[in-house]
Write a protein that holds these residues in place. Structure first.
Motif, short mmCIF file in Angstrom:
data_model
loop_
_atom_site.label_atom_id
_atom_site.label_comp_id
_atom_site.label_asym_id
_atom_site.label_seq_id
_atom_site.Cartn_x
_atom_site.Cartn_y
_atom_site.Cartn_z
N VAL A 1 -8.93 1.96 -4.73
CA VAL A 1 -7.95 0.90 -4.93
C VAL A 1 -8.65 -0.43 -5.16
O VAL A 1 -9.58 -0.80 -4.43
CB VAL A 1 -7.02 0.77 -3.70
N ASP B 1 -8.23 8.25 -3.38
CA ASP B 1 -7.93 7.27 -4.43
C ASP B 1 -8.65 5.95 -4.16
O ASP B 1 -8.63 5.43 -3.04
CB ASP B 1 -6.43 7.01 -4.50
N ILE C 1 0.84 -1.20 0.00
CA ILE C 1 0.00 0.00 0.00
C ILE C 1 0.87 1.25 0.00
O ILE C 1 0.61 2.21 -0.74
CB ILE C 1 -0.95 -0.02 1.21
N ALA D 1 -5.74 2.80 -8.50
CA ALA D 1 -4.57 1.99 -8.17
C ALA D 1 -4.98 0.55 -7.99
O ALA D 1 -6.14 0.24 -7.67
CB ALA D 1 -3.90 2.52 -6.90
N HIS E 1 -9.58 5.01 2.25
CA HIS E 1 -9.69 4.83 0.80
C HIS E 1 -10.87 3.93 0.43
O HIS E 1 -11.09 2.90 1.07
CB HIS E 1 -8.40 4.21 0.25
N HIS F 1 0.27 0.59 -10.10
CA HIS F 1 0.02 -0.86 -10.05
C HIS F 1 1.19 -1.52 -9.34
O HIS F 1 2.32 -1.48 -9.80
CB HIS F 1 -0.11 -1.39 -11.49
N LEU G 1 -0.57 6.60 -2.53
CA LEU G 1 -1.94 7.01 -2.75
C LEU G 1 -2.18 8.46 -2.32
O LEU G 1 -1.55 8.96 -1.38
CB LEU G 1 -2.89 6.09 -1.98
N VAL H 1 -12.46 0.96 -1.56
CA VAL H 1 -11.80 -0.28 -1.97
C VAL H 1 -12.75 -1.14 -2.77
O VAL H 1 -13.93 -1.26 -2.44
CB VAL H 1 -11.30 -1.08 -0.74
N LEU I 1 -6.44 -0.31 4.05
CA LEU I 1 -6.90 0.75 3.15
C LEU I 1 -8.15 1.43 3.70
O LEU I 1 -8.26 2.67 3.65
CB LEU I 1 -7.19 0.17 1.77
N LEU J 1 -3.56 -3.11 -6.12
CA LEU J 1 -2.63 -3.89 -5.33
C LEU J 1 -2.91 -5.36 -5.63
O LEU J 1 -3.96 -5.89 -5.27
CB LEU J 1 -2.80 -3.62 -3.84
N LEU K 1 2.13 2.25 -3.36
CA LEU K 1 1.16 2.83 -4.29
C LEU K 1 1.17 4.36 -4.25
O LEU K 1 0.67 5.00 -5.18
CB LEU K 1 -0.25 2.33 -3.97
#
Length: 316
Positions: free
Chosen positions: A153, A151, A142, A208, A175, A227, A147, A177, A170, A210, A145
């Motif tokens: 993800v 953002d 994470i 993004a 964020h 990525h 972030l 998700v 996250l 993960l 990334l």
């Protein structure tokens, strides 16, 4: 067992379950900036199986190899330059086995003091032991990334050990998700509060990705998106690979989340160190049947072994 000796799970050459040996080896002593941790619990990770079978080479050390990444135990000795860690303190740690050649499946483990973090009183060691490798992998992936606020993800393999922790971290960082899973049978493994996907989302729909499953979902990435994969050999060829490193500081942050109730950990099925073959057999059976019956833990003093196994003590 003679003085100055301890039990360890090792193999002399990569192979199947029959290569595993529980044998006596010399008990380690700490260097100036190191600690000795008395083993209480660990878990079996896919990386342990890959190292045992020869799919992942051990770059540090030499044969025989002591297996094991995760560790929960109590400080048994400290080096002369170590401060802030006292004998008797329960700690958690991840030993970067494939890089250093130092495994955690032994009665005493020598590690850099910077790699360990004090552990909370709850949950018990056999449950907490699933956190170090998977948690640090999720955390470092994470971070890589980079972030920005808001953002969104996509986490691939979101029902797996690393993926479900990544989803929770996250969410804790605020964020949105999306959780990509294999099929609807895994929905119950995904933490609440996320959008669950069983197919790669629409093109250009996330900021993004993960990758914790080794799959390529790059079409879902918006232009300029980031990525990261934590899986060597991932099908996501354009993703940047992150290799998990030891970090007591990051692990302390994860342990704080556990103590605050912000990270949910799975139940475990426990085996003693001497029953390591049976533990690996259980993991193999669950994978073949595509079932998830809890993480497989190795503990110093099991109440009972759930599966009888032949002794794998070294008789050579």
């Amino acid at each position: 067992m003679t003085d100055g000796q301890m039990l360890a799970v090792q193999f002399d050459e990569p192979g199947g379950l029959d290569v595993l040996r529980v044998r006596e080896i010399a008990r380690p002593v700490p260097g100036a900036d190191e600690v000795i941790v008395a083993f209480e619990a660990s878990v079996i990770n896919p990386a342990d199986v890959k190292i045992r079978s020869g799919q992942i080479p051990v770059r540090g050390g030499s044969l025989p190899v002591t297996l094991g990444y995760d560790l929960v135990g109590r400080i048994a000795a400290v080096g002369v330059d170590v401060t802030g860690l006292e004998v008797g303190t329960r700690v958690a740690a991840m030993s970067a086995l494939a890089i250093t050649g130092v495994g955690a499946w032994s009665e005493y483990v020598r590690l850099s003091a910077a790699s360990v973090a004090p552990a909370p009183g709850e949950p018990e060691p056999a449950v907490l032991a699933q956190l170090p490798l998977a948690g640090l992998t999720a955390w470092q992936g994470i971070d890589a990334l980079k972030l920005q606020a808001g953002d969104e993800v996509l986490v691939t393999g979101a029902a797996g050990a690393v993926g479900k922790l990544a989803v929770q971290v996250l969410l804790g960082r605020g964020h949105p998700v999306r959780a990509l899973i294999r099929d609807t049978t895994q929905v119950g493994q995904v933490p609440a509060g996320v959008q669950v996907e069983t197919d790669t989302p629409d093109a250009g729909s996330v900021d993004a990705i993960l990758d914790t499953a080794g799959i390529d979902a790059s079409t879902a990435l918006r232009s300029g998106g980031r990525h990261i994969t934590v899986v060597p050999g991932s099908a996501a060829e354009a993703a940047k690979l992150i290799i998990t490193r030891e970090s007591g500081e990051m692990l302390a942050d994860l342990l704080d989340m556990v103590a605050r109730g912000e990270l949910r950990l799975d139940p475990t099925v426990r085996f003693g160190l001497r029953d390591v073959r049976a533990a690996h057999e259980r993991l193999t059976q669950e994978r073949l049947a595509k079932i998830r019956g809890g993480r497989i833990a190795l503990v110093s003093r099991p109440i009972h072994s759930p599966v009888h196994s032949p002794q794998c003590a070294d008789t050579n």
